[in-house]
Structure formats: structure tokens, C-alpha cells
Design an enzyme around this catalytic site. Structure first.
Site, PDB file in Angstrom:
ATOM      1  N   HIS A   1     -47.714  77.750  65.458  1.00  0.00           N
ATOM      2  CA  HIS A   1     -46.851  76.965  64.552  1.00  0.00           C
ATOM      3  C   HIS A   1     -45.449  77.578  64.496  1.00  0.00           C
ATOM      4  O   HIS A   1     -44.451  76.871  64.548  1.00  0.00           O
ATOM      5  CB  HIS A   1     -47.428  76.966  63.123  1.00  0.00           C
ATOM      6  CG  HIS A   1     -48.700  76.195  62.966  1.00  0.00           C
ATOM      7  ND1 HIS A   1     -49.816  76.710  62.357  1.00  0.00           N
ATOM      8  CD2 HIS A   1     -49.024  74.936  63.323  1.00  0.00           C
ATOM      9  CE1 HIS A   1     -50.776  75.801  62.351  1.00  0.00           C
ATOM     10  NE2 HIS A   1     -50.327  74.713  62.929  1.00  0.00           N
TER      11      HIS A   1
ATOM     12  N   SER B   1     -55.450  76.736  63.574  1.00  0.00           N
ATOM     13  CA  SER B   1     -55.725  77.241  62.221  1.00  0.00           C
ATOM     14  C   SER B   1     -57.228  77.364  62.006  1.00  0.00           C
ATOM     15  O   SER B   1     -57.695  78.317  61.370  1.00  0.00           O
ATOM     16  CB  SER B   1     -55.136  76.292  61.178  1.00  0.00           C
ATOM     17  OG  SER B   1     -53.739  76.312  61.252  1.00  0.00           O
TER      18      SER B   1
END
Ligand code: PNS
Length: 161
Positions: A18, A129
Site C-alpha cells: 500500500h 492485508s
């Protein structure tokens, strides 16, 4: 004209992948809002506030990036902010169908908003994630998968869970 983009996601937790997308997008746009979706997971590891704090700390050195929470429709949020671009990261081909569907729905809802896809660095291409959450929940070493300040917030969250 100010080029403003929204980078939306769950960011539970924000990974180095990210962060790489944020760095790339911050060079392409004048201002980037990283928008943390509220209630995107029923059993989050990090609360919305913790995700926002983690993103703020890990992007502190990038001046044109701000971190916000959003709820409801993404295109509505983009319109409220005056953004015409949505940024999403792409890893391998596995991401494509989901991303294609989201981009098409968003285009149908708001034809003047475009989704811009950025490829993450090869070394982060295996990160997600959910993988980081699983490693963390099972007691594995997740440092090196997230920014050090994110790892600290995760450590606290895991201790108090
Ligand atoms: O990191 P994620 O979980 O892939 O992020 C997904 C997110 C938050 C970007 C997506 O679920 C979203 O845009 N939610 C807001 C609701 C919405 O606008 N839905 C219609 C488009 S799919």
C-alpha cells in the site's frame, strides 16, 4: 487545475505494498487522499482510528498525502472531495477480476470518475492485508511486511485483543 486523487481501501493493516502505491500516486497527483473505508471488515485487526494513525505515521514524510475515513459509496465520497480519479494497486492477475468489477461499477455510478491502476513493486507483490493479519494472529514475524510504525500499532492491538 489541481489534480486530486482518492486511494481507497480497508488498510487493515496498511502493508508496504500500500505504501508503495501511495508513494507512486503522490508523484502523479498534486494531492492524494488515502481514504479508509469504515466497517469494511466484520472482524478487523485494527480499528478505523488505528488504521488512520498507522497511515498518518507511515506517510508523514509525503507532504501531499492526507488520510481520511469514509463511509457509504466511494464515488459519492469522491464527488464530495472534488476528485475525478480513484487509485488502486494491482498485484498479480488474481486482483484483476475484483478490481475490474469495482472500476466498472464505479464508472456506471459516476461516468466522469476514472480508476487509475498502479502496479506494486515486485518485492511486495505477494503481500496482502489478510496475509499480514493471519501471520500476526498466528504469532509469526510480520516486520518487513509493514512500516515499523504500523508494526508498533499492530503489536499494541494484538496485545489488547
Ligand atoms: O482494500 P479493499 O478491501 O479492497 O477496499 C475496498 C473498498 C473499501 C475500496 C471498496 O469496498 C469500496 O469502495 N467500498 C465503498 C462502497 C462502494 O462504493 N461500493 C461500490 C463499489 S464496489
Amino acid at each position: 487545475m489541481l489534480r486530486l486523487a482518492i486511494y481507497p481501501g480497508s488498510f487493515d493493516p496498511p502493508t508496504l505494498g500500500h505504501l508503495d502505491v501511495i508513494e507512486r500516486a503522490s508523484r502523479l497527483f498534486d494531492r492524494l487522499i488515502v481514504a479508509v473505508g469504515v466497517n469494511s471488515s466484520k472482524r478487523p485487526l485494527l480499528s478505523t482510528e488505528e488504521r488512520i494513525e498507522a497511515l498518518k505515521l507511515s506517510t508523514a514524510s509525503i507532504p501531499n498525502v492526507s488520510i481520511e475515513a469514509f463511509s457509504g459509496l466511494l464515488v459519492q465520497y469522491a464527488a464530495e472531495q472534488g476528485a475525478k480519479s480513484i487509485v488502486r494497486g494491482l498485484r498479480a492477475t488474481a486482483d484483476f477480476e475484483y478490481e475490474f468489477q469495482m472500476a466498472m461499477v464505479n464508472r456506471r455510478l459516476s461516468p466522469d470518475v476514472d480508476t487509475v491502476f498502479l502496479m506494486t513493486k515486485w518485492e511486495h507483490s505477494y503481500l496482502s492485508s489478510s496475509i499480514v493479519r493471519e501471520v500476526a494472529h498466528l504469532g509469526g514475524d510480520y516486520t518487513g511486511m509493514v512500516h515499523p510504525s504500523v508494526a508498533e500499532i499492530m503489536e499494541q492491538a494484538l496485545k489488547s485483543s
